[in-house]
Scaffold this active site. Structure first.
Site, PDB file in Angstrom:
ATOM      1  N   ARG A 117      -6.569  -4.240  -8.096  1.00 27.38           N
ATOM      2  CA  ARG A 117      -7.171  -3.763  -9.344  1.00 27.38           C
ATOM      3  C   ARG A 117      -6.405  -2.507  -9.761  1.00 27.38           C
ATOM      4  NH1 ARG A 117     -11.132  -0.207 -11.010  1.00 27.38           N
ATOM      5  NH2 ARG A 117     -12.573  -0.951 -12.627  1.00 27.38           N
ATOM      6  N   THR A 127       0.835  -1.196   0.000  1.00 32.26           N
ATOM      7  CA  THR A 127       0.000   0.000   0.000  1.00 32.26           C
ATOM      8  C   THR A 127       0.867   1.242   0.000  1.00 32.26           C
ATOM      9  OG1 THR A 127      -1.718   1.238   1.185  1.00 32.26           O
ATOM     10  CG2 THR A 127      -0.207  -0.044   2.510  1.00 32.26           C
ATOM     11  N   ARG A 128       0.363   2.281  -0.653  1.00 33.15           N
ATOM     12  CA  ARG A 128       1.001   3.598  -0.583  1.00 33.15           C
ATOM     13  C   ARG A 128      -0.017   4.625  -0.100  1.00 33.15           C
ATOM     14  NH1 ARG A 128      -0.759   3.977  -6.169  1.00 33.15           N
ATOM     15  NH2 ARG A 128      -1.204   6.165  -6.600  1.00 33.15           N
TER      16      ARG A 128
END
Length: 688
Positions: A408, A314-315
């Protein structure tokens, strides 16, 4: 069974043992070294002379009464690279011998393979990933000797890449890619030897620096403060085809893609390749307890007894949908969970990593501590979509993970110049799935989670009962609510996360921002900028600073000329000062000519990390600017007395997506200033 391997020749075997011994005991006397190798002093002296002349070993004098102990030996970067090569050959030979013996005794083929082909479980349980660091003693010597070497000060992205090269995060790479490997990766997603690797890891340098060095040289790699981190033994110096790299790696040669823009307008024109000798890792003063090397994570997993680990990349801050997603992914894979956020370089405009990590830590207790851990990854993302997903999988494999959640539009950069997505929503998942076995890590596909009002819980979007009401808040809507101080419901995010985001993202009316005027000389930029400054100061509430082109030239860039290079430097200096003003809640008003699109974009990215950037194109025609010509500059430029004059002998690249366009021809200053104020008001930056 692995392919037959060429055994080490007698000379290679002795060289291998000698390099290992010198690296392990550089201070040992010649007699002790000869005894450890089982050879005579005469033969040892001959070998030491040969390796020294070959540039594999360096001699340093030390005090000793024994004439055979008056020198110490340390591996050079080239020697360390040669030692690593011989280790690979030695291991290949031993594994082949084991498999042959296994087949002879049991009648079935042995299953040991080379480290880079082992499964994750074998890597995690049997051996750490290879690192590129030399021993502490050798590192101390190299630090001193590096003072004599040419030095390259690494960019922020290069520091991220070097760290993951040295600690094994980019295994099997042993350095920056040479030309053969680079071209193979660009064209086929594989190194020249056929190993899967989708991302070019290159050291780009300036033309001036490249002209001073040649293959066969060693250079010192230093951080921004001049601290030496590693030595590069240059094997290749080459000029890449950047247009081809952009097309093949990122799918389009379109500067709307942040990595393509970086490639063409930030990265140097020459690439260097070669083996890395790691001296020390970069120092991080923030969140040190959360930063783990691949081998540190592997050791933790062994200690905890974890055998299946699913990594979540995650960012962005974690919201309730992410929590539900990660819970489901871990349950589906029957695995433990590693939350592995990127804290290196991400997409321009992303929430800064300090805020994000505080958000992660605020909600970590929402996860079961016995089955979940978090570690920070200092990776410079390229936002390369499908290729990036495969790359992320290989990196997580090196960190000891067995499963990886692929989202996605994973690592997608957004829209291209035509307003379309760079990649299809499932391109990353499809490419990862096609290479899953070779990556050595299983994909857990990202399920888009939505909140179902009637059920008061999250569901995958494709499992929502028919007729039920879906509630969702997009990233754009979240930013709007933060910007305008609106409520963010608890079903969407955790109160602790919202509180952290509000600390660093106050309502726009309280944020700093930059108004950046651009236009031809004489277009009226400075006049409007002065009017805006006075009107904003009249309103009060935030400090206002005017960075006029001529004034900046006098006080900040007096040593610069008017070449394209110097004009770029001047604009970037203005951008840096404006970003600092914006970061600290002030208003910066800039009024340079700023003729180049790439430079204006670089300034925008610099400022948008901290607040709003409003580009105002003062689109007064060249004819009108010449008619005004209060300083007589256009006349001198037409006569050839001023070289590289914007609009005459040098182009002005007009903005195509400025927030506001004004034309001062036939309009008074107050009217133009009012147009700017109305724009600021519509954006919520000033009170209505």
């Amino acid at each position: 069974m692995p392919a037959p391997t060429t055994p080490l020749q007698p000379d290679e075997d002795l060289l291998f043992r000698l390099l290992r011994q010198l690296d392990a005991a550089p201070q040992a006397s010649q007699r002790a070294t000869a005894e450890a190798l089982g050879i005579s002093l005469g033969r040892l002296n001959a070998q030491l002379k040969a390796v020294t002349e070959a540039g594999l070993v360096r001699l340093t004098e030390r005090d000793s009464t024994d004439r055979r102990s008056r020198v110490a030996y340390a591996l050079t970067p080239r020697g360390a690279a040669e030692k690593a090569r011989l280790i690979d050959r030695f291991l290949a030979r031993k594994i082949a011998e084991y498999n042959a013996l296994h087949a002879e005794l049991t009648g079935s083929a042995g299953k040991l393979t080379l480290p880079k082909h082992r499964t994750d479980d074998m890597q995690m349980q049997l051996a750490p990933v290879p690192e590129l660091y030399v021993s502490y003693e050798s590192a101390q010597k190299l630090k001193v000797e590096a003072a004599e070497l040419p030095s390259w000060d690494l960019t922020a992205r290069q520091v991220c890449d070097l760290e993951l090269l040295m600690n094994g995060g980019f295994a099997p790479l042993k350095g920056f890619l040479g030309q053969d490997d680079y071209e193979s990766v660009v064209e086929t997603m594989r190194l020249a030897d056929g190993t899967l690797w989708p991302m070019p890891i290159t050291l780009d340098v300036s033309q001036d620096f490249a002209d001073k060095i040649e293959p066969g040289q060693d250079i010192a790699l230093r951080d921004a403060e001049g601290v030496i981190l590693a030595i590069l033994s240059i094997s290749d110096k080459y000029v890449p085809n950047k247009a081809r790299e952009a097309q093949m790696v990122f799918g389009a040669d379109d500067v709307a893609h942040p990595a393509v823009n970086y490639l063409h307008h930030v990265a140097g024109p020459v690439y260097l390749g070669g083996a890395i000798t790691g001296i020390q890792q970069p120092v991080h003063y923030d969140f040190r307890a959360r930063r783990d090397t691949p081998n540190e994570l592997r050791a933790l997993f062994r200690k905890l007894g974890w055998r299946k680990i699913v990594a979540f990349q995650t960012r962005n801050p974690l919201h309730r949908a992410h929590q539900e997603l990660t819970f489901r992914a871990a349950k589906e894979a029957q695995a433990n969970l590693l939350i592995h956020p990127v804290v290196g370089m991400t997409k321009p405009g992303d929430v800064d990593h300090f805020t994000r990590v505080r958000c992660y830590e605020a909600v970590l207790d929402q996860y079961p501590s016995a089955t979940t851990t978090m570690s920070l990854l200092n990776l410079a993302m390229r936002m390369a979509g499908p290729r990036e997903a495969v790359w992320h999988g290989l990196i997580r494999k090196n960190h000891g993970c067995t499963h990886f959640i692929v989202g996605r539009d994973h690592a997608g950069p957004g829209k291209n110049s035509q307003g379309q997505d760079f990649y299809g929503p499932y391109d990353a998942q499809e490419l990862f799935k096609a290479h899953e076995a070779e990556i050595g890590i299983e994909m857990v596909d990202f399920k888009h989670m939505v909140y179902v009002q009637e059920k008061a819980q999250y569901y995958p979007a494709n499992e929502v009962p028919e007729g039920d009401t879906i509630l969702d808040i997009s990233g754009t809507e979240l930013r709007r609510r933060l910007r305008e101080g609106l409520e963010i419901p608890e079903w969407f995010s955790f109160p602790e996360v919202v509180a952290e985001l509000r600390r660093t993202s106050p309502p726009r009316s309280k944020q700093g921002f930059t108004v950046f005027f651009t236009g031809l000389s004489g277009s009226g930029k400075s006049t409007i900028a002065n009017a805006i400054m006075v009107k904003l100061m009249e309103m009060g509430g935030r400090p206002v600073t005017l960075l006029d082109g001529d004034v900046v030239r006098k006080h900040l860039s007096s040593e610069l000329g008017f070449s394209k290079e110097h004009r770029d430097i001047n604009i970037r200096r203005i951008g840096y000062v404006a970003s600092e003003i914006t970061k600290n809640g002030g208003i910066a008003i800039c009024a340079p000519i700023a003729p180049y699109t790439a430079t204006r974009r670089a300034v925008r990215e610099m400022i948008e990390s901290f607040g709003a950037f409003i580009e105002v194109h003062v689109a007064t025609s060249l004819e009108e600017c010449e008619r005004r010509d209060r300083k007589g500059l256009y006349k001198l430029a037409r006569e050839g007395k001023i070289k590289e004059f914007t609009g005459i002998s040098d182009p002005y690249e007009a903005p195509t997506a400025a927030e506001l366009v004004v034309d001062t021809e036939g309009m008074d200053v107050d009217y133009c200033a009012q147009q700017v104020l109305l724009k600021l008001e519509s954006m919520g930056l000033i009170a209505a």
